[in-house]
Design a protein around this motif. Structure first.
Motif, short mmCIF file in Angstrom:
data_model
loop_
_atom_site.label_atom_id
_atom_site.label_comp_id
_atom_site.label_asym_id
_atom_site.label_seq_id
_atom_site.Cartn_x
_atom_site.Cartn_y
_atom_site.Cartn_z
N ALA A 58 0.74 -1.24 0.02
CA ALA A 58 0.15 -0.01 -0.03
C ALA A 58 0.89 1.21 -0.15
O ALA A 58 0.80 2.13 -0.92
CB ALA A 58 -1.11 -0.03 0.95
N ARG A 59 1.94 1.21 0.89
CA ARG A 59 2.64 2.49 1.13
C ARG A 59 3.48 2.80 -0.20
O ARG A 59 3.72 3.69 -0.84
CB ARG A 59 3.72 2.22 2.07
N ASP A 60 3.80 1.49 -0.96
CA ASP A 60 4.77 1.71 -2.04
C ASP A 60 3.98 2.01 -3.14
O ASP A 60 4.67 2.45 -4.17
CB ASP A 60 5.61 0.49 -2.28
N LEU A 61 2.52 1.95 -3.23
CA LEU A 61 1.71 2.24 -4.49
C LEU A 61 1.72 3.43 -4.44
O LEU A 61 1.30 4.12 -5.59
CB LEU A 61 0.67 1.60 -4.27
N LEU A 62 1.82 4.58 -3.51
CA LEU A 62 1.52 5.75 -3.59
C LEU A 62 2.55 6.69 -4.37
O LEU A 62 3.75 6.23 -4.32
CB LEU A 62 1.87 6.75 -2.14
N GLY A 63 2.10 7.33 -5.56
CA GLY A 63 2.88 7.72 -6.51
C GLY A 63 3.05 7.00 -7.78
O GLY A 63 3.41 7.54 -8.68
N ALA A 64 2.68 5.72 -7.65
CA ALA A 64 2.72 4.85 -8.78
C ALA A 64 1.60 5.31 -9.76
O ALA A 64 0.48 6.06 -9.17
CB ALA A 64 2.80 3.51 -8.61
N ILE A 65 1.31 4.94 -10.94
CA ILE A 65 0.29 5.16 -11.93
C ILE A 65 -0.49 4.02 -12.12
O ILE A 65 -0.27 3.01 -12.90
CB ILE A 65 0.89 5.81 -13.00
N LEU A 66 -1.71 4.14 -11.77
CA LEU A 66 -2.79 2.98 -12.26
C LEU A 66 -3.29 3.40 -13.81
O LEU A 66 -3.69 4.50 -14.21
CB LEU A 66 -4.10 3.07 -11.59
N VAL A 67 -3.04 2.32 -14.51
CA VAL A 67 -3.17 2.25 -16.00
C VAL A 67 -4.50 1.54 -16.36
O VAL A 67 -4.35 0.30 -16.41
CB VAL A 67 -2.16 2.04 -16.65
N VAL A 82 -2.99 8.37 -5.02
CA VAL A 82 -2.66 9.12 -4.03
C VAL A 82 -3.28 8.63 -2.60
O VAL A 82 -3.11 9.40 -1.68
CB VAL A 82 -3.10 10.58 -4.26
N GLU A 83 -4.14 7.52 -2.43
CA GLU A 83 -4.74 7.23 -1.30
C GLU A 83 -5.03 5.67 -1.51
O GLU A 83 -5.61 5.33 -2.40
CB GLU A 83 -6.13 8.15 -1.17
N VAL A 84 -4.62 4.77 -0.64
CA VAL A 84 -5.04 3.34 -0.39
C VAL A 84 -5.18 2.82 0.63
O VAL A 84 -4.81 3.67 1.77
CB VAL A 84 -3.70 2.76 -0.99
N GLU A 85 -5.65 1.75 1.01
CA GLU A 85 -5.85 0.99 2.31
C GLU A 85 -5.48 -0.26 2.17
O GLU A 85 -6.02 -1.00 1.41
CB GLU A 85 -7.24 1.28 3.12
N PRO A 132 7.13 4.53 -12.54
CA PRO A 132 8.40 5.27 -13.42
C PRO A 132 8.99 6.21 -12.61
O PRO A 132 10.33 6.64 -12.83
CB PRO A 132 7.89 6.04 -14.63
N TYR A 133 8.53 6.79 -11.56
CA TYR A 133 8.96 7.92 -10.92
C TYR A 133 9.40 7.33 -9.40
O TYR A 133 8.65 6.49 -8.86
CB TYR A 133 8.32 8.97 -10.75
N SER A 134 10.34 8.06 -8.41
CA SER A 134 10.51 7.65 -7.13
C SER A 134 9.29 8.17 -6.34
O SER A 134 8.46 9.09 -6.84
CB SER A 134 11.83 8.36 -6.59
N ARG A 135 9.21 7.53 -5.24
CA ARG A 135 7.94 7.94 -4.46
C ARG A 135 7.88 9.22 -3.96
O ARG A 135 8.82 9.84 -3.61
CB ARG A 135 8.15 6.73 -3.21
N PHE A 154 -3.38 4.85 3.87
CA PHE A 154 -2.21 5.64 3.64
C PHE A 154 -2.34 6.73 2.31
O PHE A 154 -3.25 6.21 1.44
CB PHE A 154 -0.91 4.97 2.91
N CYS A 155 -2.07 8.23 2.64
CA CYS A 155 -2.13 8.99 1.55
C CYS A 155 -1.14 10.01 1.25
O CYS A 155 -0.39 10.23 2.23
CB CYS A 155 -3.48 9.71 1.53
N ALA A 156 -1.01 10.69 -0.05
CA ALA A 156 -0.08 11.39 -0.19
C ALA A 156 -0.35 12.63 0.40
O ALA A 156 -1.77 13.34 0.24
CB ALA A 156 -0.08 11.70 -1.65
#
Length: 206
Positions: free
Chosen positions: A31-40, A53-56, A169-172, A194-196
């Motif tokens: 969850a934490r590592d998914l913040l900033g990643a892109i859902l396609v 930007v927000e996950v649980e 593609p980018y760092s968190r 977790f949220c940005a």
DNA sequence: GTAGGGATACACT
DNA sequence: GTGTATCCCTACT
């Protein structure tokens, strides 16, 4: 690509697609590592996508808030599968929720995607969301599923294909806020949301 | 603040 | 097979 983009970002997004191993870990870590990643969401003639930007995180037998708490059923079956699949379910007679399954086969856990910052496919998302402001396109779990056209047909789908995947593609993002989960009757006291921190696209401030 | 909507799971015939 | 409580929400007032 559709939506008037000059560049087709698909090869770039695919090149940074997260592999199945990424998901086969503890749900809170994923969850934490998914913040900033892109859902396609890859569609026939274009993509819709957004920054997560927000996950649980949800667990199985030890988590009363989890669908898997009561054991394996036809509905929650995808949660028991190996990490790297989608778990999509329908609630409140209106909304689809998109989760990514985490951990290993037989040990249920998942991460609910609660909000995105729109990144690509704006005109398609606006059309699907019926004229709301861009800020509200994807700032809630039901809203993001609607904007990306996610429904029952995506339930159980592998996240390693081209139709639905997550690209990193980018760092968190540096600033991550952590809080209790939203809308859960029991087990919400665990700090598994977790949220940005500074994103205006989260579903609500904690 | 609250009405709406439909699938699900489980308790009961 | 039927009844019903519940549900990781949203769009309105």
């Amino acid at each position: 690509m559709g939506d008037g983009s000059l560049l087709d970002l698909t090869p770039f997004l695919r090149a940074h697609r997260l592999p199945a191993e990424f998901y086969r870990r503890d749900a809170a870590e994923v969850a934490r590592d998914l913040l900033g990643a892109i859902l396609v969401r890859g569609e026939r003639d274009g993509v819709t996508a957004g920054f997560i930007v927000e996950v649980e995180a949800y667990y199985g037998g030890t988590d009363p808030a989890s669908h898997a708490f009561g054991g394996r059923t036809p509905r929650n079956d995808p949660m028991f599968r190996d990490g790297g699949h989608a778990y999509v379910y329908f609630v409140y007679g209106n909304h689809f929720m998109l989760n990514v399954v985490t951990g290993r086969e037989g040990a249920p856990s998942a991460v609910l995607l609660r909000a995105l910052e729109p990144a690509a496919g704006f005109s398609r998302m606006r059309r699907r969301r019926g004229g709301v402001t861009d800020r509200r396109l994807t700032n809630g779990p039901g809203r993001l599923a609607r904007a990306l056209g996610i429904d029952r047909s995506h339930n159980g789908m592998a996240l390693t294909g081209d139709a639905l995947y997550i690209s990193a593609p980018y760092s968190r993002r540096a600033a991550i806020a952590r809080s209790g989960r939203i809308g859960v009757a029991r087990g919400g006291e665990r700090a598994l949301r977790f949220c940005a921190q500074d994103s205006p696209f989260v579903s609500r401030s904690a």
